[in-house]
Design a protein around this motif. Structure first.
Motif, PDB file in Angstrom:
ATOM      1  N   SER A   6       0.830  -1.196   0.000  1.00 60.41           N
ATOM      2  CA  SER A   6       0.000   0.000   0.000  1.00 60.41           C
ATOM      3  C   SER A   6       0.869   1.251   0.000  1.00 60.41           C
ATOM      4  N   LEU A   7       0.261   2.373  -0.346  1.00 56.90           N
ATOM      5  CA  LEU A   7       1.008   3.632  -0.336  1.00 56.90           C
ATOM      6  C   LEU A   7       1.508   3.946   1.063  1.00 56.90           C
ATOM      7  N   THR A  98      -5.530   4.301  -9.598  1.00 58.06           N
ATOM      8  CA  THR A  98      -4.441   5.004  -8.924  1.00 58.06           C
ATOM      9  C   THR A  98      -4.917   6.245  -8.170  1.00 58.06           C
ATOM     10  N   ASP A 101      -4.526   6.482  -4.319  1.00 58.41           N
ATOM     11  CA  ASP A 101      -3.337   7.064  -3.700  1.00 58.41           C
ATOM     12  C   ASP A 101      -3.549   8.550  -3.429  1.00 58.41           C
ATOM     13  N   GLU A 104      -5.756   8.940  -0.414  1.00 60.78           N
ATOM     14  CA  GLU A 104      -5.020   8.650   0.824  1.00 60.78           C
ATOM     15  C   GLU A 104      -4.179   9.847   1.232  1.00 60.78           C
TER      16      GLU A 104
END
Length: 282
Positions: A6-7, A98, A101, A104
Motif C-alpha cells: 500500500s502507499l 491510482t 493514492d 489517501e
C-alpha cells in the motif's frame, strides 16, 4: 502473486530507508543499533516483513529520528493495514484505480497546494459542475456511474480538512463546463468558499506571459509525517511523484505560480467577472 504494498507502507519503508541512508549506516549497522538482525532490516526495506509500530519506533530512534518523527512513523505503521473510507467507494464500482493514492494523501495531509489549468479543483466543485466534468471525461458512463463518482467527490469535500491553497488559471473560469447556469453556480460557490478559513484561492490571469507549470496541473501534499508528494493529473488517473529532487521542482513551481497570480481580492474580482460573463451568455 503477492499484492503490491500500500502507499502507506511504501511511505513508511521509504522514510525508514531515508533515515538509514542519511545516517550513513549499512543494513548491519542499523540492525545492531536497533537490536535487530541485518536480515530483518533488509526484509523491512524490501517489503518482505510487515514492521510493527514498536519496531518502527526502535528503528527510527536508532537511526537518529527525533521523537516527533519517530511517533509520526509509528502512527503510519499502525495505519498501514487499515482501509481508508474510499475503499468502500471503490468496491461500489467507482473505478478509483491510482486515484486511491491521491485520496489517501488528501486524507492525511496537513497542507495541500493545487494548481489547475483547465478545471476548478475537485475539492471546490459543485455537484452540477462535477457531473458535467465526469460526463465529459467518461462519455459512455451510465447515470448511476456518474452519480457514484459525484458522490465520491462530495464525500471528499466533507472529509478533507487540510488547509488548501489553490491557483486556478483564468481560462478554467471561462470554459462553459455544463453550460452557463452550471458555471454561474460554480463560480458563485468558488467565490464563497474562498472566504472560508483554511482555503486560499488565487487566479492566474490569462495575460500572464507563461508560468512556472505551463501545460501541467498538479497537487502538492505536505503530510503530517513530514513527507511531501506531488501528484500530476493524467487521463488514466494520475502520476505520483515521490523522489525528493523531483518534488522540489514542484515546490519551486508553486512559489512561481503564487507570485504570478492575482492577489486574493483581485482573484475574487476575476471570478465574479467570469460569472457575469456566463450569466450574460444566451
Amino acid at each position: 502473486m503477492a499484492s503490491a504494498p500500500s502507499l502507506r507502507r511504501r511511505r513508511l519503508v521509504g522514510a525508514l530507508k531515508r533515515l538509514r541512508l542519511d545516517a550513513g549506516m549499512t543494513l548491519a549497522e542499523a540492525g545492531e543499533a536497533a537490536g535487530f538482525s541485518e536480515a530483518k532490516v533488509s526484509r523491512i526495506e524490501t517489503f518482505r516483513f510487515q514492521v510493527s509500530g514498536d519496531d518502527t519506533y526502535s528503528l527510527a530512534k536508532a537511526l537518529g529520528a527525533s521523537e516527533e518523527t519517530a511517533n509520526a512513523l509509528v502512527k503510519l505503521a499502525r495505519s498501514a493495514k487499515q482501509r481508508g473510507w474510499w475503499h468502500d467507494a471503490a468496491s461500489e464500482g467507482s473505478g478509483l484505480g491510482t486515484f486511491a493514492d491521491f485520496l489517501e494523501l488528501e486524507s492525511e495531509a496537513r497542507e495541500i497546494f493545487e494548481f489547475q489549468e483547465t478545471l476548478i479543483p475537485g475539492r471546490l466543485q459543485t455537484a452540477g459542475y462535477a457531473a458535467a466534468v465526469i460526463r465529459a471525461d467518461l462519455p459512455n458512463a451510465t447515470d448511476d456511474e456518474v452519480d457514484r463518482r459525484v458522490k465520491l467527490r462530495l464525500d471528499r469535500q466533507s472529509r478533507s480538512s487540510a488547509p488548501l491553497w489553490t491557483v486556478v488559471f483564468e481560462a478554467a473560469l471561462e470554459m462553459p463546463v455544463g453550460g452557463p447556469e452550471v458555471m454561474c453556480e460554480q463560480l458563485d460557490h468558488l467565490s464563497e468558499v474562498a472566504k472560508r478559513p483554511g482555503i486560499q484561492v488565487q487566479v492566474l490571469p490569462k495575460r500572464s506571459r507563461g508560468h512556472a507549470a505551463i501545460g501541467t496541473s498538479f497537487t502538492l501534499f505536505e503530510l503530517t509525517d513530514g513527507a511531501t508528494f506531488a501528484h500530476i493529473d493524467t487521463l488514466t488517473g494520475g502520476l505520483l511523484i515521490e523522489d525528493s529532487a523531483q518534488v522540489e521542482i514542484y515546490r519551486k513551481a508553486r512559489l512561481g505560480l503564487q507570485a504570478a497570480a492575482a492577489d486574493f481580492d483581485g482573484s475574487d474580482t476575476l471570478v465574479k467577472r467570469a460569472r457575469d460573463n456566463h450569466r450574460s451568455t444566451p
